[in-house]
Design a protein around this motif. Structure first.
Motif, PDB file in Angstrom:
ATOM      1  N   TRP A 158       0.807  -1.218   0.000  1.00 10.55           N
ATOM      2  CA  TRP A 158       0.000   0.000   0.000  1.00 10.55           C
ATOM      3  C   TRP A 158       0.837   1.263   0.000  1.00 10.55           C
ATOM      4  CZ3 TRP A 158       1.121   2.703   4.397  1.00 10.55           C
ATOM      5  CH2 TRP A 158       1.630   1.977   5.475  1.00 10.55           C
ATOM      6  N   VAL A 159       2.117   1.142   0.354  1.00  7.09           N
ATOM      7  CA  VAL A 159       2.995   2.314   0.366  1.00  7.09           C
ATOM      8  C   VAL A 159       3.080   2.941  -1.020  1.00  7.09           C
ATOM      9  CG1 VAL A 159       5.405   3.029   0.639  1.00  7.09           C
ATOM     10  CG2 VAL A 159       4.345   1.566   2.360  1.00  7.09           C
ATOM     11  N   ALA A 160       2.992   2.114  -2.054  1.00  9.50           N
ATOM     12  CA  ALA A 160       3.118   2.620  -3.429  1.00  9.50           C
ATOM     13  C   ALA A 160       2.031   3.651  -3.760  1.00  9.50           C
ATOM     14  CB  ALA A 160       3.061   1.450  -4.411  1.00  9.50           C
ATOM     15  N   ARG A 161       0.925   3.665  -3.004  1.00 12.83           N
ATOM     16  CA  ARG A 161      -0.174   4.589  -3.302  1.00 12.83           C
ATOM     17  C   ARG A 161       0.006   5.936  -2.607  1.00 12.83           C
ATOM     18  NH1 ARG A 161      -3.335   0.126  -1.656  1.00 12.83           N
ATOM     19  NH2 ARG A 161      -4.569   1.427  -0.225  1.00 12.83           N
ATOM     20  N   LEU A 162       1.051   6.060  -1.772  1.00  9.64           N
ATOM     21  CA  LEU A 162       1.300   7.334  -1.090  1.00  9.64           C
ATOM     22  C   LEU A 162       2.146   8.225  -1.995  1.00  9.64           C
ATOM     23  CD1 LEU A 162       2.154   5.949   2.487  1.00  9.64           C
ATOM     24  CD2 LEU A 162      -0.037   6.821   1.663  1.00  9.64           C
ATOM     25  N   THR A 163       1.575   8.636  -3.088  1.00 12.24           N
ATOM     26  CA  THR A 163       2.349   9.291  -4.145  1.00 12.24           C
ATOM     27  C   THR A 163       2.862  10.670  -3.760  1.00 12.24           C
ATOM     28  OG1 THR A 163       0.233  10.036  -5.065  1.00 12.24           O
ATOM     29  CG2 THR A 163       1.207   8.014  -5.986  1.00 12.24           C
ATOM     30  N   SER A 164       2.309  11.266  -2.702  1.00 13.24           N
ATOM     31  CA  SER A 164       2.760  12.602  -2.293  1.00 13.24           C
ATOM     32  C   SER A 164       3.750  12.563  -1.140  1.00 13.24           C
ATOM     33  CB  SER A 164       1.547  13.461  -1.881  1.00 13.24           C
ATOM     34  OG  SER A 164       0.639  13.613  -2.946  1.00 13.24           O
ATOM     35  N   VAL A 165       4.023  11.381  -0.608  1.00 18.23           N
ATOM     36  CA  VAL A 165       4.828  11.289   0.607  1.00 18.23           C
ATOM     37  C   VAL A 165       6.259  11.741   0.344  1.00 18.23           C
ATOM     38  CG1 VAL A 165       5.679   8.906   0.381  1.00 18.23           C
ATOM     39  CG2 VAL A 165       5.197   9.853   2.639  1.00 18.23           C
ATOM     40  N   ARG A 166       6.780  12.523   1.287  1.00 17.01           N
ATOM     41  CA  ARG A 166       8.149  13.032   1.199  1.00 17.01           C
ATOM     42  C   ARG A 166       9.028  12.457   2.310  1.00 17.01           C
ATOM     43  NH1 ARG A 166       7.764  19.394   0.944  1.00 17.01           N
ATOM     44  NH2 ARG A 166       9.926  19.112   0.249  1.00 17.01           N
ATOM     45  N   THR A 167       8.402  12.129   3.439  1.00 18.36           N
ATOM     46  CA  THR A 167       9.130  11.540   4.568  1.00 18.36           C
ATOM     47  C   THR A 167       8.432  10.260   4.975  1.00 18.36           C
ATOM     48  OG1 THR A 167       9.802  13.720   5.369  1.00 18.36           O
ATOM     49  CG2 THR A 167       9.950  11.885   6.916  1.00 18.36           C
ATOM     50  N   LEU A 168       9.176   9.159   4.986  1.00 26.16           N
ATOM     51  CA  LEU A 168       8.603   7.857   5.317  1.00 26.16           C
ATOM     52  C   LEU A 168       9.498   7.182   6.340  1.00 26.16           C
ATOM     53  CD1 LEU A 168       6.395   5.784   4.676  1.00 26.16           C
ATOM     54  CD2 LEU A 168       7.868   4.884   2.869  1.00 26.16           C
ATOM     55  N   HIS A 169       8.957   6.986   7.552  1.00 27.72           N
ATOM     56  CA  HIS A 169       9.719   6.377   8.630  1.00 27.72           C
ATOM     57  C   HIS A 169       9.051   5.059   9.035  1.00 27.72           C
ATOM     58  CE1 HIS A 169      11.774  10.323  10.140  1.00 27.72           C
ATOM     59  NE2 HIS A 169      12.102   9.978   8.907  1.00 27.72           N
ATOM     60  N   PHE A 170       9.682   3.949   8.668  1.00 24.51           N
ATOM     61  CA  PHE A 170       9.279   2.635   9.148  1.00 24.51           C
ATOM     62  C   PHE A 170      10.394   2.152  10.067  1.00 24.51           C
ATOM     63  CE2 PHE A 170       6.537   1.445   5.222  1.00 24.51           C
ATOM     64  CZ  PHE A 170       5.460   2.090   5.799  1.00 24.51           C
ATOM     65  N   VAL A 171      10.199   2.311  11.352  1.00 26.36           N
ATOM     66  CA  VAL A 171      11.241   1.956  12.311  1.00 26.36           C
ATOM     67  C   VAL A 171      10.730   0.846  13.218  1.00 26.36           C
ATOM     68  CG1 VAL A 171      12.825   2.814  14.069  1.00 26.36           C
ATOM     69  CG2 VAL A 171      12.053   4.334  12.266  1.00 26.36           C
ATOM     70  N   GLY A 172      11.455  -0.278  13.252  1.00 23.31           N
ATOM     71  CA  GLY A 172      11.039  -1.395  14.091  1.00 23.31           C
ATOM     72  C   GLY A 172       9.941  -2.232  13.497  1.00 23.31           C
ATOM     73  N   LEU A 173       9.667  -2.064  12.225  1.00 25.50           N
ATOM     74  CA  LEU A 173       8.622  -2.830  11.545  1.00 25.50           C
ATOM     75  C   LEU A 173       9.252  -4.051  10.868  1.00 25.50           C
ATOM     76  CD1 LEU A 173       5.727  -3.126  10.461  1.00 25.50           C
ATOM     77  CD2 LEU A 173       6.392  -1.646   8.564  1.00 25.50           C
ATOM     78  N   SER A 174       8.698  -5.213  11.116  1.00 29.11           N
ATOM     79  CA  SER A 174       9.224  -6.442  10.509  1.00 29.11           C
ATOM     80  C   SER A 174       8.667  -6.591   9.095  1.00 29.11           C
ATOM     81  CB  SER A 174       8.845  -7.664  11.362  1.00 29.11           C
ATOM     82  OG  SER A 174       9.317  -8.842  10.770  1.00 29.11           O
TER      83      SER A 174
END
Length: 1002
Positions: free
Chosen positions: A220-236
């Motif tokens: 679903w991340v691919a649909r965040l077309t406007s995102v400039r900052t993406l923090h996935f920390v501690g996610l398996s």
């Protein structure tokens, strides 16, 4: 007062400036933006905005679903929700656009305080203000919501509600460190206008709750077309290739964090669309592979963090990343080739190569990095003198870390003589754990900007120059574990900014007075242990500081208990062992213990009781051993719920162990009560201490059977010492369930029965390595053990290597179980002074690690097994006063054990080193006697020759004597021949009858 979105952005800019160490130009941009945004905020505050009623009701419904124990949302009353804390409205329309319910974490200074546990009131206030409960879908009525921050709360592992994906106008979503769990809903992919998404964990371990998400893919991340900052920390994330394919659909992405996401690899080939990326952080994934070549396409990168992985292989791609300013490669396997790859990155400001297996000291090309301000080469294998050619280049450094290497010779020239630099910019200097072998740098004071100096354990010698008091900006001075000598210069008392002073374990002498602390009002950590110093301050002295840690072990502080301690109300750690204090613990000390986390007053002459510690709710470690404390252990110790280590050994404590100690449950790990006057039975509540690692109850007056619950419930024990008491009965078989047990001492009791065969289950004693379930936490633990015929004391790191068993001085009967010889990792075995019988097991040679063996004063019989000779580490042996017999085996190790008392009291033994020789031809010991007297051997050979020479003449003399008697005595002659004739007739008839019998059968 509410916080407007502009203020949030200001804080974000501040954080960005600090985290990424931006350039001077970025700083001007920041100041301009900050001033502009501040003016906007001031206009917002001056404007009287009223919110919409439907949005106000939605917020009230949202509040009602939350758990707000601290009443943080008490301002959420009245009609104007735009004035509520955490709510921000649009200045023109009045719609709610900002909802910031993050639990404001303390600033950086307070964060350090929390880490050290000194200011518990502030910390507990933070923990008490977390929000919890449920997230109400009423948020959907806030159609214009652009900013939502729920970070640093505790939602008890509930799933992120899918309805958040319907907040179409959301630009910022921060759910980091909020205690969410389960799978991340794919509905978040509907937030097509989202610019900043933070699902990270916490910045520190000291938080109320962490996000614990289940492993899941994130297409679903691919649909965040406007995102400039993406923090996935501690996610398996199970499939890194799918992840990067999704990220590749985000052309606007500027900052990407994938910290600790359990990534094991990266796509080997990929066409990169996110080339605008300026910041990439993928630390703590432990990827064991080469970095893919497509990294070289990320040419816009300014900040790159690959730390705490296991990257290896080619690093040529770094040469393409010419805009890099911050590069963190700590804890990888790049090795020496990485240096050449980095030497063209002229924009580099921050470089961390900590623990990268660097060996070569030829890093001259680093002088090409003319913009470099921070260089960290910690924990490599660099050796030899520091390259002098780098002196001019390193003069511009603000931070230099060369600690934990093998540098030798003199300190770098620009450290010893700053006049060689045209510019002295150094603020932080770390050179600890090297072998420089140099004087303390006399020119250090010329580094005017120095704030941190760490020269600990660097083989420095000589005095500290008086001029050190001129480094007025100095905050940390750590020079412990060197050979520095002389007196401490009183000018140290002029360092008004000093926060940490560690001069411990040197050769300093002299008297320390109030003058040495005159202006140290900012001091937080004072370490002076291990010197020949005398602290001589007046009885009424009030220190100018409020320290958190005091280390004054092995210096003279007494004889009185230091009254100035009553002024230290933030004290977390107090170490004053062996400080020559001979006094009672004063009543006022009870107030000090309320903030204490660790206290060590061992090795003094403190008297009286222990009531002063009854209110020490934060104590994790108490060490009052080797004092003169009396009375009983207070039952209030059971209320010290954070207690991990309790050491009261070597005192005069009396009475029973209080039942209340069992209330400490899984927290208590180390209980040391040996060498007191404690009596009675072991309270059954101790079985609740299921996490106990060490239990030392020896040398007391306990009278009880060994409780079976020790084996059933306290299975984490590594050390069990019940020696020198009055325990009786059999050893319970349940004891064999303690598989981690490495040290067992039951000596000097009245135990009887046989030694359990199930002792073979002590897995720790079976293997060479050591099970250590302490997870690195062991404070100042000591173990006394009788080994090699004398009492030895082991401490700290030595304890993790010990594997002992002592069952001596009891009433055990029966044979030595052969199963004991399966404990091949055992170093010391003492079964002396019992009633054991049978023989020594033949398989004793399997105990290859055995250093000490004592089987004396038993009833053991039979031979000494040849296997003893194969124990190469055996340095102490005692088999005396048994019933052993036969030859003593020979071998390289036994040849060195030449003390005759080893075998005393065994009359059946022979061979070297005893004087009794063995005549058994099957024994080879006689051939190997190194001290057999040559004269005795010659005498034995002579006797044998005379024996054989006398046989012939003796036969002749006897035969002639018989003939002469028969010749002269007629009656004897007749009787003799008559006897022969009768014997012949009887023999003839018998033979004839036997022959006739066989003929009839035929």
């Amino acid at each position: 007062m509410q916080q407007c979105p502009a203020e949030i952005k200001i804080e974000g800019l501040k954080e960005t400036a600090m985290d990424y160490r931006t350039s001077v130009c970025a700083l001007f941009i920041f100041l301009f933006a900050a001033s502009s945004l501040e003016s906007v905020c001031s206009q917002i505050r001056r404007t009287n905005i009223s919110c919409f009623e439907n949005e106000r009701k939605a917020l009230i419904q949202f509040k009602e679903s939350l758990v707000d124990q601290s009443n943080r949302l008490s301002s959420w009353i009245g009609d104007n929700c735009c004035k509520w804390d955490g709510v921000g409205c649009n200045i023109v329309t009045g719609h709610v656009v900002n909802l910031d319910l993050s639990n404001k974490f303390p600033n950086d200074e307070d964060l350090d305080t929390v880490k050290s546990r000194e200011s518990w009131k502030n910390w507990e206030k933070f923990k008490g203000t977390v929000l919890g409960g449920e997230l109400n879908p009423s948020l959907l009525k806030l159609k214009h919501l652009r900013y939502l921050d729920l970070s640093y709360n505790d939602f008890s592992r509930i799933q992120i509600p899918p309805f958040l994906g319907s907040l179409k106008n959301l630009r910022v979503l921060n759910l980091s460190c909020a205690g969410f769990g389960g799978k991340i809903p794919h509905h978040l992919g509907n937030l097509s206008r989202l610019e900043h998404l933070n699902l990270g964990i916490c910045k520190t371990f000291f938080v109320a709750a962490r996000n614990v998400f289940e492993a899941d893919s994130v297409p679903w991340v691919a649909r965040l077309t406007s995102v400039r900052t993406l923090h996935f920390v501690g996610l398996s994330i199970p499939n890194s290739e799918d992840l990067f394919n999704s990220i590749n659909m985000l052309p606007s992405l500027l900052s990407l964090s994938l910290v600790s996401c359990q990534l094991t690899s990266f796509p080997s080939r990929m066409y990169v669309n996110f080339t605008s990326l300026t910041s990439l952080d993928i630390q703590m994934n432990f990827v064991e592979s080469a970095i893919p070549t497509w990294f070289s396409n990320l040419t816009s990168l300014v900040n790159l963090n690959l730390g705490l992985n296991a990257f290896k292989g080619s690093t040529d791609f770094f040469e393409q990343l010419r805009d890099l300013e911050t590069l963190d490669l700590q804890v990888n396997h790049f090795g020496d080739p990485v240096l050449n790859s980095l030497c063209r990155l002229n924009s580099l400001v921050y470089l961390d190569l900590t623990r990268n297996q660097l060996k070569s000291s030829d890093f001259h090309c680093l002088r090409n990095l003319t913009s470099l301000s921070v260089l960290k080469l910690t924990g490599n294998m660099l050796q030899g003198p520091f390259p002098e050619s780098l002196t001019s280049s390193f003069c511009t450094l603000r931070v230099l870390d060369l600690s934990d290497n093998n540098f030798t010779g003199l300190l770098p020239t620009f450290i010893r003589d700053p006049s060689s630099c045209y510019q002295n910019s150094l603020k932080e200097l770390y050179l600890s754990n090297n072998v420089y072998n140099d004087y303390f740098p006399a020119g250090l004071e010329k580094h005017k900007d120095l704030e941190i100096v760490d020269l600990a354990n660097s083989s420095l010698y000589g005095p500290i120059p008086y001029s050190i008091g001129k480094i007025t900006n100095l905050k940390i001075l750590s020079i412990s574990n060197n050979d520095l000598n002389g007196s401490i210069p009183s000018s140290i008392g002029e360092l008004s900014n000093l926060e940490e002073l560690d001069i411990s374990y040197n050769l300093f002498t002299g008297v320390v007075t109030e003058l040495y602390f005159a202006k140290l009002s900012n001091l937080k950590n004072l370490q002076m242990s291990g010197n020949t110093l005398v602290l001589n301050v007046s009885y009424t002295w009030v220190p100018p500081f409020q320290v958190r840690m005091i280390g004054m072990s092995s210096i003279t502080v007494g004889p009185r208990f230091p009254p100035w301690l009553k002024t230290q109300l933030q004290l977390d750690r107090l170490i004053m062992s062996d400080a020559n204090i001979a006094d009672t613990i004063p009543a006022w000390f009870r107030n000090i213990t309320e903030s204490l986390g660790i206290i060590d007053l061992s090795g003094n002459k403190l008297a009286g009781g222990l009531e002063a510690f009854c209110d020490a709710q934060r104590l994790s470690t108490i060490d009052l051993s080797k004092n003169l404390l009396s009375e009983s252990i207070p039952s209030c110790f059971g209320n010290l719920t954070r207690l991990i280590t309790l050491t009261l050994s070597d005192n005069n404590l009396e009475g029973h162990i209080p039942f209340s100690l069992g209330a400490l449950g899984i927290q208590l790990s180390y209980l040391h009560l040996q060498n007191n006057r404690l009596s009675g039975k072991l309270p059954s509540t101790l079985q609740n201490l299921t996490n106990l690692r060490s239990l030392h109850l020896g040398e007391n007056n306990f009278k009880d059977t060994i409780p079976a619950w020790l084996g059933r419930r306290v299975k984490s024990l590594q050390i069990l010492r019940l020696n020198s008491n009055e325990f009786f009965g059999d050893i319970p078989l349940q004891l064999c369930q303690i598989r981690f047990l490495c040290v067992l001492n039951l000596a000097g009791n009245n135990l009887d029965g046989s030694i359990p065969h199930c002792f073979r289950n002590f897995t720790c004693m079976r293997i060479k390595s050591r099970y250590d379930t302490s997870f690195g936490f062991r404070y100042n633990e000591r173990v006394d053990h009788n080994m090699k015929g004398r009492s030895l004391e082991y401490s700290d790191s030595q304890i993790s290597l010990l594997k002992f068993m002592d069952l001596s001085e009891n009433k055990f009967i029966g044979r030595i179980p052969e199963e004991l010889t399966e404990l091949e990792g055992l170093q010391s075995l003492n079964l002396s002074s019992n009633n054991l019988n049978g023989s020594i097991p033949k398989t004793i040679g399997n105990m290859k690690q055995l250093q000490s063996l004592d089987l004396s004063l038993n009833k053991i019989s039979g031979p000494v097994p040849q296997g003893l000779a194969s124990l190469n580490y055996l340095s102490y042996l005692n088999l005396s006063f048994n019933k052993l017999s036969g030859p003593i085996p020979t071998g390289n190790q036994l040849q060195s054990l030449d003390d005759k008392s080893i075998y005393a009291g065994n009359n059946g033994l022979c061979g070297w080193p005893l004087l009794r020789s063995c005549h058994d031809k099957k024994s080879t010991s006689h051939q190997n006697q190194p001290n057999l007297d040559q004269d005795d051997k010659g005498g034995a050979d002579s006797n044998r020759l005379w024996f054989y020479a006398g046989i012939g003449p003796g036969f002749c003399v006897g035969f002639v004597g018989v003939i002469v008697v028969l010749h002269f005595n007629k009656s004897w002659r007749v009787m003799y021949f008559q006897f022969l004739e009768d014997f012949y007739n009887k023999l003839y008839v018998a033979i004839f009858l036997i022959i006739a019998k066989f003929q009839r059968r035929g």
